[in-house]
Design a protein around this motif. Structure first.
Motif, PDB file in Angstrom:
ATOM      1  N   ASN A  50     -53.906  -9.111   7.426  1.00 17.36           N
ATOM      2  CA  ASN A  50     -52.876 -10.140   7.577  1.00 17.36           C
ATOM      3  C   ASN A  50     -52.680 -10.934   6.291  1.00 17.36           C
ATOM      4  O   ASN A  50     -51.544 -11.150   5.856  1.00 17.36           O
ATOM      5  CB  ASN A  50     -53.224 -11.115   8.693  1.00 17.36           C
ATOM      6  N   TYR A  51     -53.767 -11.383   5.711  1.00 21.60           N
ATOM      7  CA  TYR A  51     -53.657 -12.203   4.506  1.00 21.60           C
ATOM      8  C   TYR A  51     -53.165 -11.395   3.307  1.00 21.60           C
ATOM      9  O   TYR A  51     -52.411 -11.909   2.480  1.00 21.60           O
ATOM     10  CB  TYR A  51     -54.979 -12.903   4.187  1.00 21.60           C
ATOM     11  N   ARG A  54     -49.319 -10.712   4.126  1.00 23.19           N
ATOM     12  CA  ARG A  54     -48.528 -11.846   4.627  1.00 23.19           C
ATOM     13  C   ARG A  54     -47.306 -12.135   3.762  1.00 23.19           C
ATOM     14  O   ARG A  54     -46.219 -12.376   4.273  1.00 23.19           O
ATOM     15  CB  ARG A  54     -49.419 -13.077   4.710  1.00 23.19           C
ATOM     16  N   ILE A  70     -52.771 -14.488  12.687  1.00 23.10           N
ATOM     17  CA  ILE A  70     -53.698 -15.321  11.918  1.00 23.10           C
ATOM     18  C   ILE A  70     -54.160 -16.508  12.756  1.00 23.10           C
ATOM     19  O   ILE A  70     -55.359 -16.808  12.824  1.00 23.10           O
ATOM     20  CB  ILE A  70     -53.052 -15.772  10.595  1.00 23.10           C
TER      21      ILE A  70
END
Length: 123
Positions: A50-51, A54, A70
């Motif tokens: 996700n990070y 993103r 998240i």
């Protein structure tokens, strides 16, 4: 004269392949979150993905899914830690169970919205 307005958020200049890739990534992260009910480490893999991705999702409908995933991870982790701490006063089991049910809800709702091609609101 009638103006036709698209109900989909702007794709921020993304190609169809990039959007399909973001959808696949969001789906993989939902699967990793679901698998975390059996093996917790998969949730950590999902949050890292996700990070990393993103920024690529900014301005697309997948941005809300990444934010949803998240937030689900961090709130789930927080309440799991609280539940483990409270096990000593026997309330922790209820907190852990509520967190487990809440995480199932978040994964299912997000996955269904993703399959419908809709953002998750509120993210």
């Amino acid at each position: 004269m009638t103006d036709i307005v698209s109900s989909e958020p702007a794709a921020a200049g993304k190609t169809a392949e990039e959007l399909a890739g973001l959808k696949n990534i969001a789906m993989v992260v939902y699967a990793l979150q679901a698998l975390s009910f059996l093996w917790g480490v998969t949730a950590i893999i999902g949050i890292v993905i996700n990070y990393v991705k993103r920024e690529d999702a900014r301005g697309t409908l997948y941005e809300s899914h990444f934010d949803w995933q998240i937030r689900s991870f961090w709130w789930g982790l927080l309440w799991s830690v609280v539940g483990v701490i409270l096990i000593f006063v026997l309330v922790g089991f209820f907190v852990l169970f509520a967190t487990w049910v809440w995480m199932i809800y978040r994964v299912v709702k997000g996955w269904l919205k993703l399959n419908e091609g809709k953002p998750v609101m509120p993210a």
